[in-house]
Structure formats: structure tokens, C-alpha cells
Design an enzyme around this catalytic site. Structure first.
Site, PDB file in Angstrom:
ATOM      1  N   HIS A  38       0.831  -1.203   0.000  1.00  0.00           N
ATOM      2  CA  HIS A  38       0.000   0.000   0.000  1.00  0.00           C
ATOM      3  C   HIS A  38       0.864   1.250   0.000  1.00  0.00           C
ATOM      4  CE1 HIS A  38      -4.414  -0.810   1.081  1.00  0.00           C
ATOM      5  NE2 HIS A  38      -3.912  -1.954   0.672  1.00  0.00           N
ATOM      6  N   GLU A 106      -6.468  -0.265  -6.011  1.00  0.00           N
ATOM      7  CA  GLU A 106      -7.440   0.630  -5.405  1.00  0.00           C
ATOM      8  C   GLU A 106      -7.025   2.072  -5.658  1.00  0.00           C
ATOM      9  OE1 GLU A 106      -5.530  -1.278  -3.077  1.00  0.00           O
ATOM     10  OE2 GLU A 106      -6.836  -3.023  -2.861  1.00  0.00           O
TER      11      GLU A 106
END
Length: 319
Positions: A38, A106
Site C-alpha cells: 500500500h 485501489e
């Protein structure tokens, strides 16, 4: 036979804690590691997000356990050629015990350079092309590629893996399961959905591995555990495609205001009831998963490892 690994959450723990957890996981009897990739955490309360490739380099020096990213997006924030170099180096550092989990990503992590966030069909097309680019580079040969989404000119990985890095493709619905079956060396999905596993296998996946897992919150105080999950990981209970399209941790915090502690208590294993932990993990085994990773939410991870070593892993292995 299903193998059981530990999930390292870069969103919640510092690099030093992740390295400590890897050591503890090996000592507790987990046989492999997964690690998230991430740029941002899901919310500010999680509070961390180190560069995964640096962490993998450190992990390679402290444990012999295999490592898989769950998952990397090799399409927007990082070009597939750069991702291929990172994955190849990780494979070399781990003596071939590295696998690359990939997905369509994402917005939370991928919008940061100002690029447009495409709809799913375009992202899936980008992922397929990126896998093609990375596989070509893993050969160690010079590669030029002029595709719809990516250009590579005269690129060669001089630190190449001895054998191609396995690429496992993530998905949460039938279309992505079919894509994984067609282009992946394995399939990653986080729900114990036997139907998705079947779709993957019938779409070309055959007997390739299926990977997935769950987060739990071990604590002798179940009420504390529920509150901890509600504070740190309410995003686990957000429905539909919200996780793919919300752009910032603040947006996730706003959406998560709809998640209650009662919903957390019902959906996520909290506390120290060994049977509940066993039953939750066995759902994945029963659904046909080959690799199941368990992550601990909250700072009680030393107790988690003791608990799984003594009361959960022996039961999962039929001891």
C-alpha cells in the site's frame, strides 16, 4: 494439503514490527508469509504504510519463510517494468521463495500521481498487459514492448530470478476469477467462496494454487478485541466496490461510520475461543484454498502467536 501462513499488514505496523512478526510467525509454526503493498493505510488510525519492497529485503535476512505480496498493483503507481525489477530482486534475495500477487488495485493507492482511475474493464486490460511485460522481463532477456497501455524499450533485468516469479492474480468476482484462470499462476481471493474457486479452476486455473485469508483479533478480552477491530479495520465490512474507488483514508473513515461494533462482532473472529478461530480458517480449507494466511489486528500479536502455536495450528494440521 493446505499450508497456513501469517499475513503482515503494512497498513498497521511499522517496518520493525513487521520484521519482529515474521520471526515470531516462523517460531509459532506458520510456514509462509504474505504482505500487503500500500501507499496509504485504509484510515489514519492504522497509521503506517512502509514501502513493501524495502520490507521484503529485510524479511529475506531474518527468515527463510516464503513471501508473497497480497497484492501489488503493477499498473498505475508503478510501471510493470519497475515492478518486475522489484519482484526479481525479491526472488533473488529469498532464494526463489518469493511470489508476486497482483491485482487491479485501489484508487486509495494508485491515484497519488494524478493519473485517471479507470473503470474495472480497463484496469483488467492493463493488468493483463502488465503481466505479459513482467513475464518477458523475468527471462533476463532484452525486452521491447509497445502495447496499448505500456511501452518498454531495450530493457533487461541483469539481476534476474533463476526461474520466473510466480504471478498470482487477485479477484473478488466471476470476471476477475476468469481472468486469473486465464493469465495467472494462481488465484488470490479473500472470501472462502467455493464458487469463485470453481470458476477459477474451470477457466484455465486447473490445479494451480488458490490463496486467501482472513484477519482476526486475538485477545483474552473479547470486548477489547471488538473495539480494536472497529477502530482499526471497519473497512473490512464495507460492501461492493467502495474499496476500489474511494481515494483517501478520510473517505474510508467517512464510509466506515456506517459500520457498527455489532457488525464487527458478528463478522470477524475476536477473542480467545480457539474453536472460533479454527472454524473460521477451516472455511477456507473447505472451499478449496491451498494457502491460507491469518493476520492479527492490534498490538497483542505476541499473545496471538502463542495462541496459534499452542491451540490453533495443531488443530488445523490434525494434531
Amino acid at each position: 494439503m493446505t499450508s497456513f501462513g501469517f499475513f503482515l499488514s503494512c497498513e498497521e505496523f511499522t517496518p520493525q514490527q513487521l520484521i519482529e512478526q515474521a520471526r515470531l510467525a516462523e517460531q509459532a509454526g506458520f510456514t509462509e508469509l504474505a504482505i500487503s503493498d500500500h501507499f496509504h493505510p485504509w484510515n489514519d488510525a492504522q497509521g503506517s504504510s512502509p514501502f513493501v519492497w524495502s520490507v521484503i529485503g529485510a524479511l529475506a535476512q531474518v527468515t527463510d519463510l516464503p513471501v508473497t505480496t497480497l497484492v501489488t498493483c503493477p499498473t498505475v503507481r508503478l510501471h510493470p517494468a519497475v515492478t518486475a525489477q522489484a519482484a526479481a530482486t525479491s526472488s533473488v534475495l529469498t532464494d526463489g521463495r518469493f511470489a508476486l500477487g497482483v491485482g487491479t488495485g485501489e484508487a486509495l493507492n494508485e491515484h497519488i500521481l494524478g493519473d485517471r482511475w479507470p473503470e474495472y474493464d480497463v484496469r483488467a486490460e492493463m493488468l493483463e498487459e502488465s503481466v505479459e511485460v513482467m513475464r518477458a522481463l523475468f527471462t533476463g532477456e532484452q525486452v521491447s514492448h509497445h502495447g496499448r497501455h505500456y511501452t518498454v524499450e531495450d530493457a533487461r533485468l541483469y539481476t534476474a530470478p533463476e526461474r520466473p516469479v510466480p504471478i498470482h492474480v487477485s479477484g473478488f468476482g466471476p470476471r476477475s476469477a476468469r481472468l486469473a484462470g486465464r493469465i495467472g499462476d494462481g488465484f488470490v481471493t479473500m472470501q472462502p467462496d467455493e464458487g469463485l474457486v470453481r470458476t477459477f479452476r474451470e477457466s484455465g486455473g486447473g490445479d494451480k494454487p488458490v490463496l486467501g485469508g482472513l484477519k482476526v483479533c486475538w485477545s483474552p478480552d473479547r470486548e477489547w478485541a471488538v473495539k480494536t477491530v472497529h477502530r482499526l479495520w471497519p473497512s473490512e465490512l464495507l460492501p461492493g466496490e467502495l474499496a476500489q474507488v474511494l481515494p483517501t483514508p478520510r473517505h474510508f473513515e467517512q464510509a466506515s461510520e456506517l459500520v457498527t461494533e455489532e457488525q464487527v462482532a458478528e463478522a470477524i473472529v475476536c477473542g480467545d475461543d480457539a474453536q472460533q478461530h479454527l472454524d473460521a480458517v477451516r472455511q477456507y480449507v473447505d472451499a478449496g484454498f491451498d494457502h491460507v494466511f491469518v493476520g492479527q489486528i492490534g498490538q497483542h500479536y505476541q499473545g496471538f502467536f502463542d495462541f496459534y502455536r499452542d491451540r490453533v495450528l495443531p488443530g488445523l494440521r490434525g494434531a
